[in-house]
Design a protein around this motif. Structure first.
Motif, PDB file in Angstrom:
ATOM      1  N   LEU A  24       0.883  -1.271   0.158  1.00 61.91           N
ATOM      2  CA  LEU A  24      -0.070  -0.008   0.145  1.00 61.91           C
ATOM      3  C   LEU A  24       0.896   1.213  -0.128  1.00 61.91           C
ATOM      4  O   LEU A  24       0.776   2.250  -0.514  1.00 61.91           O
ATOM      5  N   VAL A  25       2.121   1.214   0.728  1.00 59.86           N
ATOM      6  CA  VAL A  25       2.906   2.222   0.697  1.00 59.86           C
ATOM      7  C   VAL A  25       3.513   2.740  -0.708  1.00 59.86           C
ATOM      8  O   VAL A  25       3.516   3.835  -1.044  1.00 59.86           O
ATOM      9  N   VAL A  26       4.029   1.491  -1.307  1.00 55.59           N
ATOM     10  CA  VAL A  26       4.580   1.926  -2.702  1.00 55.59           C
ATOM     11  C   VAL A  26       3.409   2.115  -3.384  1.00 55.59           C
ATOM     12  O   VAL A  26       3.642   3.237  -4.469  1.00 55.59           O
ATOM     13  N   ALA A  27       2.237   1.602  -3.413  1.00 58.52           N
ATOM     14  CA  ALA A  27       1.318   1.875  -4.457  1.00 58.52           C
ATOM     15  C   ALA A  27       0.711   3.520  -4.046  1.00 58.52           C
ATOM     16  O   ALA A  27       0.748   4.123  -5.074  1.00 58.52           O
ATOM     17  N   VAL A  28       0.710   4.060  -2.988  1.00 59.02           N
ATOM     18  CA  VAL A  28       0.231   5.327  -2.689  1.00 59.02           C
ATOM     19  C   VAL A  28       1.243   6.293  -3.126  1.00 59.02           C
ATOM     20  O   VAL A  28       1.111   7.314  -3.609  1.00 59.02           O
ATOM     21  N   GLY A  29       2.606   5.771  -2.852  1.00 56.03           N
ATOM     22  CA  GLY A  29       3.866   6.851  -3.315  1.00 56.03           C
ATOM     23  C   GLY A  29       3.723   6.940  -4.898  1.00 56.03           C
ATOM     24  O   GLY A  29       3.981   7.938  -5.393  1.00 56.03           O
ATOM     25  N   ASN A  30       3.421   5.763  -5.526  1.00 57.54           N
ATOM     26  CA  ASN A  30       3.541   5.956  -6.931  1.00 57.54           C
ATOM     27  C   ASN A  30       2.305   6.803  -7.575  1.00 57.54           C
ATOM     28  O   ASN A  30       2.505   7.590  -8.568  1.00 57.54           O
ATOM     29  N   PHE A  31       1.321   6.471  -6.964  1.00 55.88           N
ATOM     30  CA  PHE A  31       0.136   7.342  -7.146  1.00 55.88           C
ATOM     31  C   PHE A  31       0.478   8.797  -7.175  1.00 55.88           C
ATOM     32  O   PHE A  31       0.318   9.771  -8.073  1.00 55.88           O
ATOM     33  N   ILE A  32       0.935   9.129  -5.823  1.00 55.42           N
ATOM     34  CA  ILE A  32       1.332  10.582  -5.586  1.00 55.42           C
ATOM     35  C   ILE A  32       2.362  11.129  -6.768  1.00 55.42           C
ATOM     36  O   ILE A  32       2.232  12.149  -7.186  1.00 55.42           O
ATOM     37  N   ILE A  33       3.421  10.289  -6.834  1.00 57.89           N
ATOM     38  CA  ILE A  33       4.395  10.691  -8.087  1.00 57.89           C
ATOM     39  C   ILE A  33       3.591  10.968  -9.152  1.00 57.89           C
ATOM     40  O   ILE A  33       4.018  11.926  -9.991  1.00 57.89           O
ATOM     41  N   GLY A  34       2.924  10.161  -9.649  1.00 59.03           N
ATOM     42  CA  GLY A  34       2.185  10.198 -10.979  1.00 59.03           C
ATOM     43  C   GLY A  34       1.357  11.442 -10.952  1.00 59.03           C
ATOM     44  O   GLY A  34       1.575  12.201 -12.104  1.00 59.03           O
ATOM     45  N   VAL A  35       0.431  11.728 -10.170  1.00 57.63           N
ATOM     46  CA  VAL A  35      -0.249  13.185  -9.878  1.00 57.63           C
ATOM     47  C   VAL A  35       0.423  13.933 -10.051  1.00 57.63           C
ATOM     48  O   VAL A  35       0.338  15.044 -10.871  1.00 57.63           O
ATOM     49  N   THR A  36       1.623  14.279  -9.215  1.00 59.58           N
ATOM     50  CA  THR A  36       2.528  15.323  -9.231  1.00 59.58           C
ATOM     51  C   THR A  36       3.315  15.656 -10.391  1.00 59.58           C
ATOM     52  O   THR A  36       3.291  16.647 -11.182  1.00 59.58           O
ATOM     53  N   ASN A  37       3.697  14.447 -11.153  1.00 58.30           N
ATOM     54  CA  ASN A  37       4.320  14.835 -12.584  1.00 58.30           C
ATOM     55  C   ASN A  37       3.245  15.311 -13.530  1.00 58.30           C
ATOM     56  O   ASN A  37       3.737  15.840 -14.633  1.00 58.30           O
ATOM     57  N   ARG A  38       2.102  14.942 -13.489  1.00 62.15           N
ATOM     58  CA  ARG A  38       1.118  15.131 -14.467  1.00 62.15           C
ATOM     59  C   ARG A  38       0.603  16.599 -14.402  1.00 62.15           C
ATOM     60  O   ARG A  38       0.580  17.285 -15.349  1.00 62.15           O
ATOM     61  N   PHE A  39       0.140  17.059 -12.988  1.00 54.23           N
ATOM     62  CA  PHE A  39      -0.402  18.345 -12.856  1.00 54.23           C
ATOM     63  C   PHE A  39       0.687  19.508 -12.472  1.00 54.23           C
ATOM     64  O   PHE A  39       0.067  20.646 -12.843  1.00 54.23           O
ATOM     65  N   LEU A  40       1.863  19.228 -11.932  1.00 47.41           N
ATOM     66  CA  LEU A  40       2.818  20.194 -11.932  1.00 47.41           C
ATOM     67  C   LEU A  40       3.927  20.508 -12.684  1.00 47.41           C
ATOM     68  O   LEU A  40       4.478  19.332 -13.236  1.00 47.41           O
ATOM     69  N   PRO A  41       3.990  21.661 -13.169  1.00 47.44           N
ATOM     70  CA  PRO A  41       5.016  21.731 -14.364  1.00 47.44           C
ATOM     71  C   PRO A  41       6.342  21.536 -13.683  1.00 47.44           C
ATOM     72  O   PRO A  41       6.743  21.890 -12.595  1.00 47.44           O
ATOM     73  N   THR A  42       7.314  21.040 -14.508  1.00 41.46           N
ATOM     74  CA  THR A  42       8.568  20.781 -14.132  1.00 41.46           C
ATOM     75  C   THR A  42       9.303  22.412 -14.492  1.00 41.46           C
ATOM     76  O   THR A  42       8.900  23.159 -15.271  1.00 41.46           O
ATOM     77  N   PRO A  43      10.212  22.725 -13.298  1.00 38.33           N
ATOM     78  CA  PRO A  43      11.043  23.937 -13.467  1.00 38.33           C
ATOM     79  C   PRO A  43      11.785  23.940 -14.863  1.00 38.33           C
ATOM     80  O   PRO A  43      12.457  23.044 -15.131  1.00 38.33           O
ATOM     81  N   ARG A  44      11.906  25.249 -15.342  1.00 39.11           N
ATOM     82  CA  ARG A  44      12.497  25.043 -16.592  1.00 39.11           C
ATOM     83  C   ARG A  44      14.003  26.208 -16.465  1.00 39.11           C
ATOM     84  O   ARG A  44      13.805  27.025 -15.525  1.00 39.11           O
ATOM     85  N   ILE A  45      14.980  25.223 -16.852  1.00 31.99           N
ATOM     86  CA  ILE A  45      16.106  26.081 -16.683  1.00 31.99           C
ATOM     87  C   ILE A  45      16.481  27.136 -17.745  1.00 31.99           C
ATOM     88  O   ILE A  45      16.384  26.627 -19.012  1.00 31.99           O
ATOM     89  N   PRO A  46      16.816  28.134 -17.284  1.00 31.41           N
ATOM     90  CA  PRO A  46      17.018  29.269 -18.428  1.00 31.41           C
ATOM     91  C   PRO A  46      18.288  29.092 -19.259  1.00 31.41           C
ATOM     92  O   PRO A  46      19.342  28.545 -18.669  1.00 31.41           O
ATOM     93  N   LYS A  47      18.174  29.263 -20.692  1.00 32.08           N
ATOM     94  CA  LYS A  47      19.388  29.148 -21.432  1.00 32.08           C
ATOM     95  C   LYS A  47      20.181  30.323 -21.106  1.00 32.08           C
ATOM     96  O   LYS A  47      19.943  31.601 -21.024  1.00 32.08           O
ATOM     97  N   LYS A  48      21.421  30.173 -21.237  1.00 34.37           N
ATOM     98  CA  LYS A  48      22.399  31.191 -21.087  1.00 34.37           C
ATOM     99  C   LYS A  48      22.677  31.939 -22.596  1.00 34.37           C
ATOM    100  O   LYS A  48      22.242  31.497 -23.512  1.00 34.37           O
TER     101      LYS A  48
END
Length: 89
Positions: A24-48
């Protein structure tokens, strides 16, 4: 013999309980990671900028900054680090 059977039964039930809880801990952790990756944008590194390249700051900008610090501090100032500050907006 009854004590041994009861002890083994408790052992099996305890181990299965721990196994199910860990699943259950692994399943809930994977679910939270999936939701976070889907709905929160990844930080963009500015180009030099092309003028700065891999060295950091452009040499002409560095010379201007060093000259300004030298004039303002009358030769007693020292530059330790040059970088952008975070905006308060």
């Amino acid at each position: 013999m009854a004590n041994l059977n009861e002890a083994l039964f408790l052992l099996v039930v305890g181990m299965l309980t721990v196994f199910v809880i860990l699943l259950l801990v692994v399943a809930v952790g994977n679910f939270i990671i999936g939701v976070t990756n889907r709905f929160l944008p990844t930080p963009r590194i500015p180009k030099k900028n092309d003028t700065e390249g891999d060295k950091g700051i452009h040499p002409k900008k560095m010379a201007a900054i060093v000259a300004a610090v030298d004039v303002v501090t009358k030769g007693k100032g020292r530059i330790i680090n040059i970088g952008k500050t975070k905006s308060t907006k």
